[in-house]
Motif scaffolding. Structure first.
Motif, mmCIF file in Angstrom:
data_model
loop_
_atom_site.group_PDB
_atom_site.id
_atom_site.type_symbol
_atom_site.label_atom_id
_atom_site.label_comp_id
_atom_site.label_asym_id
_atom_site.label_seq_id
_atom_site.Cartn_x
_atom_site.Cartn_y
_atom_site.Cartn_z
ATOM 1 N N ASP A 74 0.820 -1.467 -0.102
ATOM 2 C CA ASP A 74 0.071 -0.014 0.056
ATOM 3 C C ASP A 74 0.965 1.248 -0.091
ATOM 4 O O ASP A 74 0.425 2.506 -0.352
ATOM 5 N N HIS A 75 1.924 1.048 0.429
ATOM 6 C CA HIS A 75 3.006 2.242 0.623
ATOM 7 C C HIS A 75 4.212 2.413 -0.321
ATOM 8 O O HIS A 75 4.952 3.317 -0.366
ATOM 9 N N MET A 76 4.404 1.122 -0.978
ATOM 10 C CA MET A 76 5.493 1.368 -2.151
ATOM 11 C C MET A 76 5.104 1.001 -3.473
ATOM 12 O O MET A 76 3.767 0.529 -3.652
ATOM 13 N N LYS A 77 5.641 1.161 -4.567
ATOM 14 C CA LYS A 77 5.296 0.739 -5.668
ATOM 15 C C LYS A 77 5.235 -0.651 -5.717
ATOM 16 O O LYS A 77 6.273 -1.409 -5.717
ATOM 17 N N PRO A 78 4.050 -1.537 -6.239
ATOM 18 C CA PRO A 78 4.165 -2.712 -6.256
ATOM 19 C C PRO A 78 5.081 -3.198 -7.409
ATOM 20 O O PRO A 78 5.611 -4.500 -7.021
ATOM 21 N N HIS A 79 5.269 -2.636 -8.330
ATOM 22 C CA HIS A 79 6.260 -3.187 -9.270
ATOM 23 C C HIS A 79 7.325 -3.485 -8.871
ATOM 24 O O HIS A 79 8.224 -4.327 -9.208
ATOM 25 N N THR A 80 7.946 -2.396 -8.207
ATOM 26 C CA THR A 80 9.222 -2.519 -7.578
ATOM 27 C C THR A 80 9.569 -3.658 -6.688
ATOM 28 O O THR A 80 10.616 -4.412 -6.656
ATOM 29 N N LEU A 81 8.530 -3.666 -5.851
ATOM 30 C CA LEU A 81 8.443 -4.727 -4.597
ATOM 31 C C LEU A 81 8.338 -6.053 -5.360
ATOM 32 O O LEU A 81 9.220 -7.198 -4.922
ATOM 33 N N ILE A 82 7.682 -6.327 -6.384
ATOM 34 C CA ILE A 82 7.759 -7.626 -7.178
ATOM 35 C C ILE A 82 8.908 -8.110 -7.685
ATOM 36 O O ILE A 82 9.619 -9.078 -7.753
ATOM 37 N N VAL A 83 9.715 -7.153 -8.133
ATOM 38 C CA VAL A 83 11.221 -7.265 -8.935
ATOM 39 C C VAL A 83 12.131 -7.907 -7.914
ATOM 40 O O VAL A 83 12.780 -8.637 -8.066
ATOM 41 N N ILE A 84 11.934 -7.183 -6.538
ATOM 42 C CA ILE A 84 13.125 -7.640 -5.561
ATOM 43 C C ILE A 84 12.576 -8.924 -5.073
ATOM 44 O O ILE A 84 13.526 -9.772 -4.739
ATOM 45 N N THR A 85 11.215 -9.263 -4.952
ATOM 46 C CA THR A 85 10.864 -10.613 -4.415
ATOM 47 C C THR A 85 11.196 -11.617 -5.483
ATOM 48 O O THR A 85 11.755 -12.705 -4.977
ATOM 49 N N GLN A 86 10.893 -11.381 -6.552
ATOM 50 C CA GLN A 86 11.203 -12.482 -7.699
ATOM 51 C C GLN A 86 12.763 -12.658 -7.722
ATOM 52 O O GLN A 86 13.285 -14.092 -8.034
ATOM 53 N N SER A 87 13.480 -11.695 -7.610
ATOM 54 C CA SER A 87 14.875 -11.758 -7.664
ATOM 55 C C SER A 87 15.409 -12.662 -6.619
ATOM 56 O O SER A 87 16.295 -13.556 -6.528
ATOM 57 N N ALA A 88 14.923 -12.501 -5.342
ATOM 58 C CA ALA A 88 15.224 -13.137 -4.167
ATOM 59 C C ALA A 88 15.085 -14.589 -4.277
ATOM 60 O O ALA A 88 15.609 -15.728 -3.939
ATOM 61 N N SER A 89 13.612 -14.861 -4.600
ATOM 62 C CA SER A 89 13.229 -16.182 -5.060
ATOM 63 C C SER A 89 14.049 -16.963 -6.116
ATOM 64 O O SER A 89 14.355 -18.268 -5.653
ATOM 65 N N MET A 90 14.492 -16.301 -7.030
ATOM 66 C CA MET A 90 15.495 -17.048 -8.017
ATOM 67 C C MET A 90 16.785 -17.602 -7.157
ATOM 68 O O MET A 90 17.447 -18.431 -7.530
ATOM 69 N N GLY A 91 17.433 -16.621 -6.380
ATOM 70 C CA GLY A 91 18.574 -16.787 -5.759
ATOM 71 C C GLY A 91 18.244 -17.992 -4.665
ATOM 72 O O GLY A 91 19.388 -18.855 -4.785
ATOM 73 N N LEU A 92 17.325 -18.133 -4.009
ATOM 74 C CA LEU A 92 17.139 -19.034 -3.047
ATOM 75 C C LEU A 92 16.852 -20.468 -3.835
ATOM 76 O O LEU A 92 17.571 -21.399 -3.214
ATOM 77 N N THR A 93 16.232 -20.437 -4.907
ATOM 78 C CA THR A 93 15.999 -21.829 -5.747
ATOM 79 C C THR A 93 17.198 -22.418 -6.110
ATOM 80 O O THR A 93 17.473 -23.430 -6.324
ATOM 81 N N LEU A 94 18.227 -21.516 -6.851
ATOM 82 C CA LEU A 94 19.448 -21.705 -7.364
ATOM 83 C C LEU A 94 20.388 -22.482 -5.989
ATOM 84 O O LEU A 94 21.127 -23.441 -6.358
ATOM 85 N N ILE A 95 20.167 -21.865 -4.832
ATOM 86 C CA ILE A 95 20.878 -22.626 -3.815
ATOM 87 C C ILE A 95 20.537 -24.119 -3.707
ATOM 88 O O ILE A 95 21.505 -25.056 -3.427
ATOM 89 N N LEU A 96 19.093 -23.979 -3.615
ATOM 90 C CA LEU A 96 18.602 -25.707 -3.483
ATOM 91 C C LEU A 96 19.156 -26.366 -4.488
ATOM 92 O O LEU A 96 19.400 -27.484 -4.490
ATOM 93 N N ALA A 97 19.052 -26.099 -5.711
ATOM 94 C CA ALA A 97 19.563 -26.707 -6.760
ATOM 95 C C ALA A 97 20.958 -27.210 -6.785
ATOM 96 O O ALA A 97 21.204 -28.303 -7.110
ATOM 97 N N ILE A 98 21.697 -26.297 -6.340
ATOM 98 C CA ILE A 98 23.176 -26.425 -6.373
ATOM 99 C C ILE A 98 23.375 -27.753 -5.353
ATOM 100 O O ILE A 98 24.130 -28.550 -5.395
ATOM 101 N N LEU A 99 22.787 -27.446 -4.095
ATOM 102 C CA LEU A 99 22.925 -28.330 -3.029
ATOM 103 C C LEU A 99 22.238 -29.842 -3.342
ATOM 104 O O LEU A 99 23.208 -30.791 -3.167
ATOM 105 N N THR A 100 21.170 -29.933 -4.195
ATOM 106 C CA THR A 100 20.783 -31.202 -4.499
ATOM 107 C C THR A 100 21.534 -31.855 -5.706
ATOM 108 O O THR A 100 21.974 -32.937 -5.590
ATOM 109 N N LEU A 101 22.071 -31.042 -6.603
ATOM 110 C CA LEU A 101 22.664 -31.684 -7.582
ATOM 111 C C LEU A 101 24.334 -32.084 -7.351
ATOM 112 O O LEU A 101 24.668 -33.109 -7.830
ATOM 113 N N THR A 102 24.770 -31.581 -6.396
ATOM 114 C CA THR A 102 26.117 -31.971 -5.921
ATOM 115 C C THR A 102 25.934 -33.100 -4.758
ATOM 116 O O THR A 102 27.020 -33.534 -4.305
#
Length: 417
Positions: A74-102
């Motif tokens: 309600d107090h930030m630009k939703p567009h900016t907030l979504i870019v931040i959250t999607q980038s964070a999700s990408m990084g966390l998922t990549l960490i899990l992928a590396i742990l599993t593949l190794t």
């Protein structure tokens, strides 16, 4: 985009098209990860309680922090907030992928990653609800929500089917890696949008998180919709957490069987979303919500009794249909009744009821399944949903006029008068 069918009318808006296409690619990856992760937990532990624990870790942050995310939306630009959250999700998922593949993944890695992704979702979900409403006109909001549901469930059909094949052939890690890469589609779509300057809005009636709760408490139609949604999420949604038990122990299948069951549920949900997208107005959605909540519960009871794989797959169709029609219809009605200045906070309460009650249900369902068995646990949940739908149907006539008044009030406000 001239000449679009009426069921696709929200795609006339360029920003919504970019959002829709990016999310479609990303959600296929998300559903691949959902199925692969549940199978990985089941393979590592073989315990229904651990499936419930991982689901709880991934969703409880939404219950605890969605209101903070709604205030941010309600107090930030939703567009900016979504870019931040999607980038964070990408990084966390990549960490899990590396742990599993190794070959270094352990249960605590999965729980920790799920917890952090849930924290990100507590901010991402309310922001997305607000942003979708900003990308289309009010008259096309119901269609946009229905198309979002279609996108979600189209991915729910394809994602589990692909995951079942990949898990059986090359392992869970590749599903996690594909999901990580898929977030690039969302981020690229968001960055390619042409955003108009945000129109000036009246100052919020209050800047606190509690404003959303106060609105829900005093607005009977919104309150009843959210209570039913929370009940269905608490009692009905644990079926998906227990699906590896049904696929492996009860129906004597494997990862492919799990993917097929989840895909069938997605197919039913997709059919429901398409039917909603074809509706020209929200008139009559209250009755649909009551019928679909009850039908969802009845289908779960029947599924819990089935021991034949083809019949179980068939029963997943009405399960998915009832779930998505109730969820998307509730979303539509609430979004059309809520004032813009409170949208993020009220939709954060929606997120708490839909996503936030699910982890409590998952933990409860996993514990009960360990003691009573998965079939009885799912049957009890289905009975609760059936009863909740019937009670909602009895209360529906009392608040219809109030809902119409709220529709007209918000329509006048958004049209400048």
């Amino acid at each position: 985009m001239p000449g679009l069918p009426d069921a696709l009318r929200a795609l006339r808006y360029r920003n919504y098209r970019l959002f829709f296409s990016g999310q479609l690619i990303s959600l296929i990856g998300t559903w691949m990860q959902t199925v692969a992760q549940s199978w990985l937990v089941y393979r590592l532990t073989g315990q229904a309680s651990m499936l419930g624990l991982v689901a709880f870790a991934g969703q409880i942050p939404v219950f605890l922090l969605a209101t903070v995310g709604g205030l941010a939306a309600d107090h930030m630009k939703p567009h900016t907030l979504i870019v931040i959250t999607q980038s964070a999700s990408m990084g966390l998922t990549l960490i899990l992928a590396i742990l599993t593949l190794t070959g270094h993944v352990h249960l605590w890695h999965i729980i920790t990653t799920s917890l952090l992704l849930g924290l990100v979702n507590a901010f991402d979900i309310p922001a997305r609800q607000v942003f979708v409403a900003q990308t289309v006109g009010r008259t096309d909001l119901m269609n946009a929500i229905a198309l979002n549901s279609s996108m979600f469930n189209g991915a729910r059909i394809l994602g589990p089917a692909v995951a079942g094949v990949l898990v059986a052939s090359v392992g869970e890690g590749w599903c996690f890696l594909i999901n990580s890469v898929s977030y690039l589609a969302v981020i690229a779509g968001l960055l390619a949008m042409h955003l108009e300057p945000a129109p000036s809005r009246p100052s919020p009636s209050g800047h606190s998180i509690l404003e959303g709760f106060r609105y829900v408490r005093r607005t009977r139609p919104v309150r009843d919709l959210l209570l039913l949604l929370g009940l269905v999420s608490l009692l009905g949604m644990p079926y998906s957490v227990l699906m590896p038990i049904f696929a492996g122990q009860i129906l004597h299948g494997g990862a492919k069987a799990l993917g097929t069951l989840m895909g069938a549920s997605g197919m039913g949900a997709l059919a429901g979303a398409v039917i909603l997208a074809m509706r020209p107005s929200p008139k009559g959605l209250g009755a649909w919500i009551a019928a679909c909540a009850s039908g969802f519960g009845a289908a779960l009871i029947a599924f819990s009794l089935s021991r034949a794989f083809p019949l179980s797959v068939l029963l997943m169709l009405p399960v998915g249909f009832g779930m998505i029609v109730q969820m998307a219809s509730s979303n539509t009605l609430i979004q059309m009744m809520v004032p813009d200045v409170l949208r993020g906070r009220v939709m954060s309460v929606y997120s708490m009821m839909f996503m936030g009650m699910a982890p409590i249900g998952a933990l409860l369902g996993g514990t009960l399944a360990h003691r009573l068995g998965a079939p009885l646990t799912v049957a009890l949940g289905g009975a609760g949903c059936l009863l909740g739908g019937l009670v909602f149907a009895l209360r529906l006539p009392a608040w219809r006029q109030s809902a119409r008044t709220l529709f007209h009030a918000q329509g006048a406000e958004r049209n400048g008068g």
